[in-house]
Design a protein around this motif. Sequence first.
Motif, PDB file in Angstrom:
ATOM      1  N   LEU A 131       0.825  -1.203   0.000  1.00  8.82           N
ATOM      2  CA  LEU A 131       0.000   0.000   0.000  1.00  8.82           C
ATOM      3  C   LEU A 131       0.864   1.260   0.000  1.00  8.82           C
ATOM      4  O   LEU A 131       0.572   2.225  -0.723  1.00  8.82           O
ATOM      5  CB  LEU A 131      -0.937  -0.006   1.208  1.00  8.82           C
ATOM      6  CG  LEU A 131      -1.904   1.168   1.306  1.00  8.82           C
ATOM      7  CD1 LEU A 131      -2.850   1.192   0.112  1.00  8.82           C
ATOM      8  CD2 LEU A 131      -2.688   1.089   2.602  1.00  8.82           C
ATOM      9  N   ILE A 132       1.928   1.248   0.768  1.00  9.72           N
ATOM     10  CA  ILE A 132       2.851   2.391   0.796  1.00  9.72           C
ATOM     11  C   ILE A 132       3.482   2.585  -0.578  1.00  9.72           C
ATOM     12  O   ILE A 132       3.596   3.717  -1.068  1.00  9.72           O
ATOM     13  CB  ILE A 132       3.919   2.193   1.889  1.00  9.72           C
ATOM     14  CG1 ILE A 132       3.287   2.303   3.275  1.00  9.72           C
ATOM     15  CG2 ILE A 132       5.056   3.205   1.738  1.00  9.72           C
ATOM     16  CD1 ILE A 132       4.197   1.912   4.409  1.00  9.72           C
ATOM     17  N   ASN A 133       3.887   1.484  -1.231  1.00 10.58           N
ATOM     18  CA  ASN A 133       4.473   1.573  -2.573  1.00 10.58           C
ATOM     19  C   ASN A 133       3.476   2.136  -3.574  1.00 10.58           C
ATOM     20  O   ASN A 133       3.841   2.946  -4.429  1.00 10.58           O
ATOM     21  CB  ASN A 133       4.968   0.201  -3.029  1.00 10.58           C
ATOM     22  CG  ASN A 133       6.352  -0.098  -2.542  1.00 10.58           C
ATOM     23  OD1 ASN A 133       7.292   0.600  -2.881  1.00 10.58           O
ATOM     24  ND2 ASN A 133       6.484  -1.128  -1.732  1.00 10.58           N
ATOM     25  N   VAL A 134       2.228   1.703  -3.492  1.00 11.84           N
ATOM     26  CA  VAL A 134       1.200   2.201  -4.411  1.00 11.84           C
ATOM     27  C   VAL A 134       0.994   3.696  -4.213  1.00 11.84           C
ATOM     28  O   VAL A 134       0.972   4.473  -5.179  1.00 11.84           O
ATOM     29  CB  VAL A 134      -0.122   1.420  -4.225  1.00 11.84           C
ATOM     30  CG1 VAL A 134      -1.280   2.123  -4.921  1.00 11.84           C
ATOM     31  CG2 VAL A 134       0.011  -0.002  -4.746  1.00 11.84           C
ATOM     32  N   ILE A 135       0.857   4.111  -2.968  1.00  5.79           N
ATOM     33  CA  ILE A 135       0.612   5.526  -2.678  1.00  5.79           C
ATOM     34  C   ILE A 135       1.791   6.386  -3.128  1.00  5.79           C
ATOM     35  O   ILE A 135       1.614   7.420  -3.789  1.00  5.79           O
ATOM     36  CB  ILE A 135       0.321   5.730  -1.184  1.00  5.79           C
ATOM     37  CG1 ILE A 135      -1.037   5.118  -0.828  1.00  5.79           C
ATOM     38  CG2 ILE A 135       0.345   7.210  -0.810  1.00  5.79           C
ATOM     39  CD1 ILE A 135      -1.314   5.039   0.649  1.00  5.79           C
ATOM     40  N   LEU A 136       3.008   5.964  -2.802  1.00  4.92           N
ATOM     41  CA  LEU A 136       4.171   6.774  -3.156  1.00  4.92           C
ATOM     42  C   LEU A 136       4.439   6.804  -4.661  1.00  4.92           C
ATOM     43  O   LEU A 136       4.860   7.832  -5.198  1.00  4.92           O
ATOM     44  CB  LEU A 136       5.404   6.292  -2.395  1.00  4.92           C
ATOM     45  CG  LEU A 136       5.377   6.561  -0.887  1.00  4.92           C
ATOM     46  CD1 LEU A 136       6.627   5.999  -0.223  1.00  4.92           C
ATOM     47  CD2 LEU A 136       5.224   8.038  -0.595  1.00  4.92           C
ATOM     48  N   SER A 137       4.195   5.699  -5.363  1.00  9.01           N
ATOM     49  CA  SER A 137       4.386   5.714  -6.817  1.00  9.01           C
ATOM     50  C   SER A 137       3.335   6.608  -7.477  1.00  9.01           C
ATOM     51  O   SER A 137       3.637   7.325  -8.436  1.00  9.01           O
ATOM     52  CB  SER A 137       4.347   4.304  -7.390  1.00  9.01           C
ATOM     53  OG  SER A 137       3.100   3.697  -7.173  1.00  9.01           O
ATOM     54  N   TYR A 138       2.117   6.592  -6.944  1.00  4.13           N
ATOM     55  CA  TYR A 138       1.075   7.482  -7.461  1.00  4.13           C
ATOM     56  C   TYR A 138       1.463   8.946  -7.237  1.00  4.13           C
ATOM     57  O   TYR A 138       1.401   9.760  -8.154  1.00  4.13           O
ATOM     58  CB  TYR A 138      -0.268   7.181  -6.786  1.00  4.13           C
ATOM     59  CG  TYR A 138      -1.377   8.095  -7.225  1.00  4.13           C
ATOM     60  CD1 TYR A 138      -2.065   7.868  -8.408  1.00  4.13           C
ATOM     61  CD2 TYR A 138      -1.741   9.203  -6.471  1.00  4.13           C
ATOM     62  CE1 TYR A 138      -3.078   8.703  -8.826  1.00  4.13           C
ATOM     63  CE2 TYR A 138      -2.746  10.052  -6.872  1.00  4.13           C
ATOM     64  CZ  TYR A 138      -3.420   9.798  -8.048  1.00  4.13           C
ATOM     65  OH  TYR A 138      -4.414  10.640  -8.463  1.00  4.13           O
ATOM     66  N   LEU A 139       1.874   9.252  -6.018  1.00  6.81           N
ATOM     67  CA  LEU A 139       2.239  10.632  -5.700  1.00  6.81           C
ATOM     68  C   LEU A 139       3.470  11.104  -6.471  1.00  6.81           C
ATOM     69  O   LEU A 139       3.540  12.260  -6.894  1.00  6.81           O
ATOM     70  CB  LEU A 139       2.470  10.788  -4.194  1.00  6.81           C
ATOM     71  CG  LEU A 139       1.223  10.699  -3.320  1.00  6.81           C
ATOM     72  CD1 LEU A 139       1.608  10.752  -1.850  1.00  6.81           C
ATOM     73  CD2 LEU A 139       0.227  11.788  -3.669  1.00  6.81           C
ATOM     74  N   GLY A 140       4.445  10.204  -6.666  1.00 11.73           N
ATOM     75  CA  GLY A 140       5.627  10.569  -7.436  1.00 11.73           C
ATOM     76  C   GLY A 140       5.284  10.891  -8.880  1.00 11.73           C
ATOM     77  O   GLY A 140       5.734  11.908  -9.434  1.00 11.73           O
ATOM     78  N   SER A 141       4.486  10.045  -9.507  1.00 18.24           N
ATOM     79  CA  SER A 141       4.087  10.286 -10.893  1.00 18.24           C
ATOM     80  C   SER A 141       3.189  11.510 -11.003  1.00 18.24           C
ATOM     81  O   SER A 141       3.335  12.317 -11.918  1.00 18.24           O
ATOM     82  CB  SER A 141       3.359   9.063 -11.452  1.00 18.24           C
ATOM     83  OG  SER A 141       4.209   7.955 -11.465  1.00 18.24           O
TER      84      SER A 141
ATOM     85  N   GLY B 287       1.974   5.417 -13.356  1.00 25.49           N
ATOM     86  CA  GLY B 287       3.147   5.212 -12.504  1.00 25.49           C
ATOM     87  C   GLY B 287       2.974   4.035 -11.556  1.00 25.49           C
ATOM     88  O   GLY B 287       3.923   3.288 -11.297  1.00 25.49           O
ATOM     89  N   ILE B 288       1.763   3.842 -11.043  1.00 24.74           N
ATOM     90  CA  ILE B 288       1.491   2.704 -10.154  1.00 24.74           C
ATOM     91  C   ILE B 288       1.735   1.392 -10.888  1.00 24.74           C
ATOM     92  O   ILE B 288       2.403   0.490 -10.364  1.00 24.74           O
ATOM     93  CB  ILE B 288       0.050   2.756  -9.613  1.00 24.74           C
ATOM     94  CG1 ILE B 288      -0.126   3.913  -8.645  1.00 24.74           C
ATOM     95  CG2 ILE B 288      -0.318   1.443  -8.930  1.00 24.74           C
ATOM     96  CD1 ILE B 288      -1.566   4.135  -8.210  1.00 24.74           C
TER      97      ILE B 288
END
Length: 148
Positions: free
Chosen positions: A5-15, A36-37
């Motif tokens: 979940l942390i990876n999904v949120i951070l990849s979304y926010l990064g992109s 990005g996700i």
Amino acid sequence: MKQLLINVILSYLGSLSFAIIINVPHRLLNAAGITGIFGWLVYLACRDLHLGIFMSNLMGAMIIGMVSYVFARYKKVPILNFNVPGLICLAPGALTYEGVHDTVFKGVSQGLDIVVRVMIVILALAVGTMLSQLIDEALKRIWQKIWT
């Protein structure tokens, strides 16, 4: 599950953040984040399968390219609105910094290994993007032959 979940949120926010920086239209920001996700999750899955740095980045970039083509057709906009923000999570920024730092302060021999890894990642991203374009063109031709 928490780490995923942390990876999904951070990849979304990064992109999403990079899409805002490069002035992607507001109506496309969510799709850019989702792209990005997809790329990041495929990268993580390949990395966890021990496929290596080249294959992990290649597969991530290929999925980003394919998802970008889908969003571009659906939204009727250029593919770069999704492709560039999606690839930013796979870009080897910290690795590049580490390679340059080691080359300058620890000597060329120690930094060269990291610089080569950076070049491998960049090559994988380029090849993955090109492969997604080839797959898209092949699917378009097959689709045209079936329906014409």
